[in-house]
Design a protein around this motif. Structure first.
Motif, PDB file in Angstrom:
ATOM      1  N   PRO A  26      36.466 -32.654  59.964  1.00 22.93           N
ATOM      2  CA  PRO A  26      35.284 -32.546  60.977  1.00 22.93           C
ATOM      3  C   PRO A  26      36.542 -32.300  61.599  1.00 22.93           C
ATOM      4  N   ALA A  27      37.388 -32.893  62.729  1.00 19.31           N
ATOM      5  CA  ALA A  27      38.584 -32.715  63.553  1.00 19.31           C
ATOM      6  C   ALA A  27      39.346 -32.117  63.857  1.00 19.31           C
ATOM      7  N   GLY A  28      39.891 -31.837  62.636  1.00 19.47           N
ATOM      8  CA  GLY A  28      40.718 -30.596  62.229  1.00 19.47           C
ATOM      9  C   GLY A  28      40.013 -29.009  62.487  1.00 19.47           C
ATOM     10  N   ILE A  29      39.274 -28.795  61.723  1.00 22.86           N
ATOM     11  CA  ILE A  29      38.231 -27.686  61.630  1.00 22.86           C
ATOM     12  C   ILE A  29      37.961 -27.192  63.392  1.00 22.86           C
TER      13      ILE A  29
ATOM     14  N   HIS B 167      34.616 -24.502  57.613  1.00 21.49           N
ATOM     15  CA  HIS B 167      33.934 -25.161  56.542  1.00 21.49           C
ATOM     16  C   HIS B 167      33.744 -24.982  55.251  1.00 21.49           C
ATOM     17  N   LEU B 168      33.267 -23.344  54.864  1.00 18.79           N
ATOM     18  CA  LEU B 168      32.960 -23.115  54.093  1.00 18.79           C
ATOM     19  C   LEU B 168      34.166 -22.636  52.972  1.00 18.79           C
ATOM     20  N   ALA B 169      35.650 -23.211  53.712  1.00 14.05           N
ATOM     21  CA  ALA B 169      36.714 -22.470  53.052  1.00 14.05           C
ATOM     22  C   ALA B 169      37.085 -23.646  51.851  1.00 14.05           C
TER      23      ALA B 169
ATOM     24  N   ASN C 295      43.945 -37.692  62.934  1.00  9.00           N
ATOM     25  CA  ASN C 295      42.508 -37.892  62.976  1.00  9.00           C
ATOM     26  C   ASN C 295      42.677 -36.160  61.870  1.00  9.00           C
ATOM     27  N   LEU C 296      43.457 -35.325  62.020  1.00 10.05           N
ATOM     28  CA  LEU C 296      42.946 -33.481  61.688  1.00 10.05           C
ATOM     29  C   LEU C 296      42.856 -33.151  59.908  1.00 10.05           C
ATOM     30  N   ALA C 297      43.780 -33.709  59.237  1.00 10.19           N
ATOM     31  CA  ALA C 297      43.534 -33.949  57.663  1.00 10.19           C
ATOM     32  C   ALA C 297      43.107 -35.405  56.977  1.00 10.19           C
ATOM     33  N   GLU C 298      42.995 -35.486  55.811  1.00 14.36           N
ATOM     34  CA  GLU C 298      42.961 -36.310  54.832  1.00 14.36           C
ATOM     35  C   GLU C 298      43.198 -36.002  53.993  1.00 14.36           C
TER      36      GLU C 298
ATOM     37  N   GLU D   6      34.109 -36.524  70.624  1.00 12.83           N
ATOM     38  CA  GLU D   6      33.046 -36.982  71.144  1.00 12.83           C
ATOM     39  C   GLU D   6      32.287 -35.672  71.010  1.00 12.83           C
ATOM     40  N   GLY D   7      32.345 -34.806  72.148  1.00  9.43           N
ATOM     41  CA  GLY D   7      31.485 -33.804  72.313  1.00  9.43           C
ATOM     42  C   GLY D   7      32.277 -32.645  71.759  1.00  9.43           C
ATOM     43  N   VAL D   8      33.046 -32.793  71.064  1.00 11.86           N
ATOM     44  CA  VAL D   8      33.268 -31.124  70.237  1.00 11.86           C
ATOM     45  C   VAL D   8      32.491 -31.087  68.818  1.00 11.86           C
ATOM     46  N   LEU D   9      32.666 -32.350  68.162  1.00  7.69           N
ATOM     47  CA  LEU D   9      31.478 -32.440  67.109  1.00  7.69           C
ATOM     48  C   LEU D   9      30.537 -32.370  67.215  1.00  7.69           C
ATOM     49  N   PHE D  10      29.578 -32.878  68.527  1.00  6.13           N
ATOM     50  CA  PHE D  10      28.545 -32.364  67.887  1.00  6.13           C
ATOM     51  C   PHE D  10      27.580 -30.936  68.918  1.00  6.13           C
ATOM     52  N   GLU D  11      28.715 -29.837  69.170  1.00  4.69           N
ATOM     53  CA  GLU D  11      27.995 -29.307  69.598  1.00  4.69           C
ATOM     54  C   GLU D  11      28.371 -28.237  68.630  1.00  4.69           C
ATOM     55  N   VAL D  12      27.086 -27.301  68.378  1.00  2.66           N
ATOM     56  CA  VAL D  12      26.662 -26.517  67.685  1.00  2.66           C
ATOM     57  C   VAL D  12      28.044 -25.366  67.079  1.00  2.66           C
ATOM     58  N   PRO D  13      28.210 -25.382  66.044  1.00  2.00           N
ATOM     59  CA  PRO D  13      29.580 -25.050  65.582  1.00  2.00           C
ATOM     60  C   PRO D  13      29.760 -23.190  65.183  1.00  2.00           C
TER      61      PRO D  13
END
Length: 251
Positions: free
Chosen positions: A212-215, A22-24, A186-189, A7-14
């Motif tokens: 996103p969690a995997g990244i 993400h670009l990869a 929830n690290l890969a799909e 919850e906290g990680v995904l809303f932090e500034v990347p």
């Protein structure tokens, strides 16, 4: 491995490393779309390819700005990393003016270029501030650690045949059980039918991607040594079964 909270990680500034991961993934999706179009005639044509190529160029320059904003030590390795990314941004932009077959060659090494850059930036950030680097979001086994990196590099696909699922990957092989464990966390799909067929006329394969969690998880461990496999004295004492006469695909 326990399920972590994101919850906290995904809303932090990347971080720049997360931006590069993400670009990869974007690079892999871009190349997959061209491959599917060239091999089957389906999917996006030249117009969609050009728009995707321009997006890659834009996001590559955005990642470069994020790296510069970090004010990392100006090492030779970091300088080369930024040069390679600038080259990728230029090639991506130029590829928009080519037909898909010619353009595919210009971005053929895009994912690996971005991943090598992500590793270099992660190492520089860790050297600058070992204690300030985000703690790993999940405890990974050595196999899972390796699998996340292969997935990020666009090296893993999944498929099924005769009612059985299997994976294709580079060495070391990523098994279906490893993929399922990452999916459970929830690290890969899997993105169904987005990767080139394994043979001419075959079915499209499912590209395995980081969530996103995997990244977020891979970004925290990218510059760290892979965890060591836990082996105890009792492991060697267990006799191995006799080798089977036939081999099977990774499942």
């Amino acid at each position: 491995m326990t399920t972590p909270s994101y919850e906290g990680v995904l809303f932090e500034v990347p971080t720049p490393v997360e931006q590069l991961l993400h670009l990869a993934g974007e690079c892999t999706r871009h190349n997959d779309a061209i491959d599917v179009h060239l091999s089957t005639g389906a999917g996006a044509g030249s117009v969609a390819h050009a728009a995707s190529a321009r997006t890659l160029a834009h996001d590559t320059h955005a990642a470069l700005r994020a790296i510069r904003d970090q004010r990392l030590n100006n090492s030779m390795e970091l300088a080369h990393t930024q040069i390679r990314l600038r080259q990728l941004g230029f090639l991506s932009a130029v590829s928009a003016d080519y037909n898909p077959a010619a353009a595919r060659e210009l971005t053929a090494l895009a994912t690996d270029t971005v991943m090598d850059s992500a590793s270099a930036v992660a190492l520089q950030m860790l050297r600058r501030d070992p204690t300030g680097h985000r703690a790993p979001a999940a405890r990974l086994t050595p196999i899972q650690h390796s699998a996340l990196e292969q997935i990020a590099r666009g090296h893993v696909v999944a498929n099924s045949s005769l009612g059985r699922e299997y994976t294709r990957s580079h060495e070391p092989k990523i098994s279906m059980s490893t993929l399922r464990s990452l999916e459970a966390e929830n690290l890969a799909e899997r993105a169904p039918a987005t990767a080139c067929p394994p043979y001419h006329g075959g079915p499209l394969q499912d590209r395995v991607r980081l969530t996103p969690a995997g990244i977020a998880t891979l970004a925290t461990v990218l510059a760290r040594p892979a965890p060591q496999q836990n082996t105890g004295p009792s492991a060697a004492a267990v006799p191995l079964p006799a080798a089977a006469p036939a081999t099977a695909k990774s499942r």
